[in-house]
Design a protein around this motif. Structure first.
Motif, PDB file in Angstrom:
ATOM      1  N   UNK A   1       0.859  -1.183   0.000  1.00 29.41           N
ATOM      2  CA  UNK A   1       0.000   0.000   0.000  1.00 29.41           C
ATOM      3  C   UNK A   1       0.901   1.242   0.000  1.00 29.41           C
ATOM      4  N   UNK A   2       0.750   2.140  -0.982  1.00 26.34           N
ATOM      5  CA  UNK A   2       1.590   3.340  -1.022  1.00 26.34           C
ATOM      6  C   UNK A   2       1.529   4.123   0.295  1.00 26.34           C
ATOM      7  N   UNK A   3       2.699   4.488   0.789  1.00 30.62           N
ATOM      8  CA  UNK A   3       2.850   5.220   2.050  1.00 30.62           C
ATOM      9  C   UNK A   3       2.270   4.468   3.247  1.00 30.62           C
ATOM     10  N   UNK A   4       2.113   3.164   3.123  1.00 34.05           N
ATOM     11  CA  UNK A   4       1.548   2.353   4.196  1.00 34.05           C
ATOM     12  C   UNK A   4       2.623   1.710   5.057  1.00 34.05           C
ATOM     13  N   UNK A   5       2.210   1.272   6.233  1.00 33.67           N
ATOM     14  CA  UNK A   5       3.094   0.537   7.137  1.00 33.67           C
ATOM     15  C   UNK A   5       2.521  -0.868   7.303  1.00 33.67           C
ATOM     16  N   UNK A   6       3.427  -1.843   7.348  1.00 32.41           N
ATOM     17  CA  UNK A   6       3.008  -3.244   7.383  1.00 32.41           C
ATOM     18  C   UNK A   6       3.779  -4.013   8.440  1.00 32.41           C
TER      19      UNK A   6
ATOM     20  N   UNK B   1      13.376  -2.983  20.597  1.00 34.74           N
ATOM     21  CA  UNK B   1      14.079  -2.434  21.760  1.00 34.74           C
ATOM     22  C   UNK B   1      13.487  -2.877  23.099  1.00 34.74           C
ATOM     23  N   UNK B   2      12.634  -3.911  23.084  1.00 30.46           N
ATOM     24  CA  UNK B   2      12.029  -4.459  24.302  1.00 30.46           C
ATOM     25  C   UNK B   2      11.971  -5.978  24.158  1.00 30.46           C
ATOM     26  N   UNK B   3      11.467  -6.668  25.176  1.00 34.60           N
ATOM     27  CA  UNK B   3      11.284  -8.115  25.055  1.00 34.60           C
ATOM     28  C   UNK B   3      10.393  -8.388  23.841  1.00 34.60           C
ATOM     29  N   UNK B   4      10.794  -9.369  23.019  1.00 34.87           N
ATOM     30  CA  UNK B   4      10.027  -9.659  21.808  1.00 34.87           C
ATOM     31  C   UNK B   4      10.297 -11.076  21.322  1.00 34.87           C
ATOM     32  N   UNK B   5       9.368 -11.560  20.465  1.00 32.25           N
ATOM     33  CA  UNK B   5       9.560 -12.847  19.807  1.00 32.25           C
ATOM     34  C   UNK B   5      10.827 -12.792  18.951  1.00 32.25           C
ATOM     35  N   UNK B   6      11.477 -13.913  18.780  1.00 27.76           N
ATOM     36  CA  UNK B   6      12.617 -13.962  17.867  1.00 27.76           C
ATOM     37  C   UNK B   6      12.185 -13.568  16.455  1.00 27.76           C
ATOM     38  N   UNK B   7      10.925 -13.800  16.121  1.00 29.39           N
ATOM     39  CA  UNK B   7      10.409 -13.496  14.790  1.00 29.39           C
ATOM     40  C   UNK B   7       9.882 -12.092  14.599  1.00 29.39           C
ATOM     41  N   UNK B   8       9.893 -11.262  15.640  1.00 28.76           N
ATOM     42  CA  UNK B   8       9.425  -9.885  15.496  1.00 28.76           C
ATOM     43  C   UNK B   8      10.489  -9.061  14.773  1.00 28.76           C
ATOM     44  N   UNK B   9      10.105  -8.464  13.666  1.00 26.09           N
ATOM     45  CA  UNK B   9      11.029  -7.632  12.893  1.00 26.09           C
ATOM     46  C   UNK B   9      10.460  -6.217  12.799  1.00 26.09           C
ATOM     47  N   UNK B  10      11.296  -5.239  12.473  1.00 26.27           N
ATOM     48  CA  UNK B  10      10.792  -3.866  12.334  1.00 26.27           C
ATOM     49  C   UNK B  10       9.736  -3.761  11.241  1.00 26.27           C
ATOM     50  N   UNK B  11       8.858  -2.779  11.374  1.00 24.52           N
ATOM     51  CA  UNK B  11       7.787  -2.565  10.393  1.00 24.52           C
ATOM     52  C   UNK B  11       8.353  -2.208   9.027  1.00 24.52           C
ATOM     53  N   UNK B  12       7.622  -2.616   8.004  1.00 22.89           N
ATOM     54  CA  UNK B  12       7.922  -2.193   6.634  1.00 22.89           C
ATOM     55  C   UNK B  12       7.173  -0.891   6.383  1.00 22.89           C
ATOM     56  N   UNK B  13       7.863   0.121   5.911  1.00 22.27           N
ATOM     57  CA  UNK B  13       7.231   1.398   5.588  1.00 22.27           C
ATOM     58  C   UNK B  13       7.411   1.642   4.097  1.00 22.27           C
ATOM     59  N   UNK B  14       6.300   1.582   3.386  1.00 26.51           N
ATOM     60  CA  UNK B  14       6.338   1.732   1.933  1.00 26.51           C
ATOM     61  C   UNK B  14       6.391   3.198   1.534  1.00 26.51           C
ATOM     62  N   UNK B  15       7.052   3.465   0.418  1.00 33.31           N
ATOM     63  CA  UNK B  15       7.087   4.819  -0.128  1.00 33.31           C
ATOM     64  C   UNK B  15       5.834   5.061  -0.976  1.00 33.31           C
ATOM     65  N   UNK B  16       5.784   6.184  -1.676  1.00 32.84           N
ATOM     66  CA  UNK B  16       4.617   6.547  -2.483  1.00 32.84           C
ATOM     67  C   UNK B  16       4.355   5.556  -3.614  1.00 32.84           C
ATOM     68  N   UNK B  17       5.362   4.776  -3.997  1.00 31.55           N
ATOM     69  CA  UNK B  17       5.202   3.766  -5.053  1.00 31.55           C
ATOM     70  C   UNK B  17       4.886   2.378  -4.501  1.00 31.55           C
ATOM     71  N   UNK B  18       4.723   2.253  -3.175  1.00 36.69           N
ATOM     72  CA  UNK B  18       4.423   0.957  -2.578  1.00 36.69           C
ATOM     73  C   UNK B  18       5.638   0.071  -2.428  1.00 36.69           C
ATOM     74  N   UNK B  19       6.828   0.678  -2.334  1.00 38.27           N
ATOM     75  CA  UNK B  19       8.081  -0.068  -2.209  1.00 38.27           C
ATOM     76  C   UNK B  19       8.686   0.182  -0.833  1.00 38.27           C
ATOM     77  N   UNK B  20       9.103  -0.881  -0.181  1.00 41.62           N
ATOM     78  CA  UNK B  20       9.801  -0.765   1.107  1.00 41.62           C
ATOM     79  C   UNK B  20      11.187  -1.370   0.953  1.00 41.62           C
TER      80      UNK B  20
END
Length: 180
Positions: A70-75, A108-127
């Protein structure tokens, strides 16, 4: 069409992996464990991409390039417990990869080994994202990420809701495979 896309993505992953295995931003990487996931869209979605993982100084460096978002979206973006993307909705990948039984949360806190940072897409839908994962390995031990799935979710991760982060449907999925 999907087979052609998968072949093209796989060829790109191999080419990128070959370059990255020679040298990278952290110096020479020859002989370091490496893995790659080629992401394909779940039914009705368009997200595709590559995620490369390299062991560096006792941690895993990851680089993700995802399109069709999604353009400019976070996932939400996670490693899931099963290396199975066969279902049309990505649910065959199971829950978040969590060998230590930690709560879901941000890096930066307790988390699952599988927790990764959010993907933030640009205006073209690319992260395009580069980050370090701590507490996981490539190719050995209970925290091994190979034969797990990388999943992109439709919505942002709230990093609070247990155990998933309330990040919604799975829009892309790919199995992490060790690269020679």
């Amino acid at each position: 069409m999907r087979a052609v896309t998968l072949v093209a993505c796989t060829m790109a992953a191999v080419a990128l992996a070959g370059c990255a295995s020679q040298a990278g931003p952290h110096g020479a990487m020859m002989g370091k464990p490496m893995a790659v996931a080629t992401l394909s869209p779940t039914q009705g979605n368009t997200a595709t991409g590559l995620v490369m993982f390299h062991e560096v100084d006792g941690h895993v460096m990851a680089r993700a390039h995802i399109t069709g978002l999604k353009p400019n979206g976070e996932h939400g973006f996670h490693l899931h417990e099963k290396g199975d993307c066969a279902s049309t909705d990505g649910t065959s990948a199971g829950g978040h990869f969590n060998p230590g039984g930690a709560p879901h949360g941000p890096q930066d806190a307790a988390h699952h080994a599988g927790d990764m940072p959010a993907l933030k897409a640009d205006a073209d839908g690319v992260a395009d994202l580069k980050f370090m994962l701590h507490g996981v390995t490539i190719g050995g031990g209970p925290a091994d990420i190979t034969n797990r799935a990388v999943v992109v979710h439709a919505n942002p991760d709230d990093y609070k809701t247990q155990p998933t982060g309330n990040s919604g449907a799975r829009i892309a999925c790919g199995v992490v495979a060790r690269h020679p």
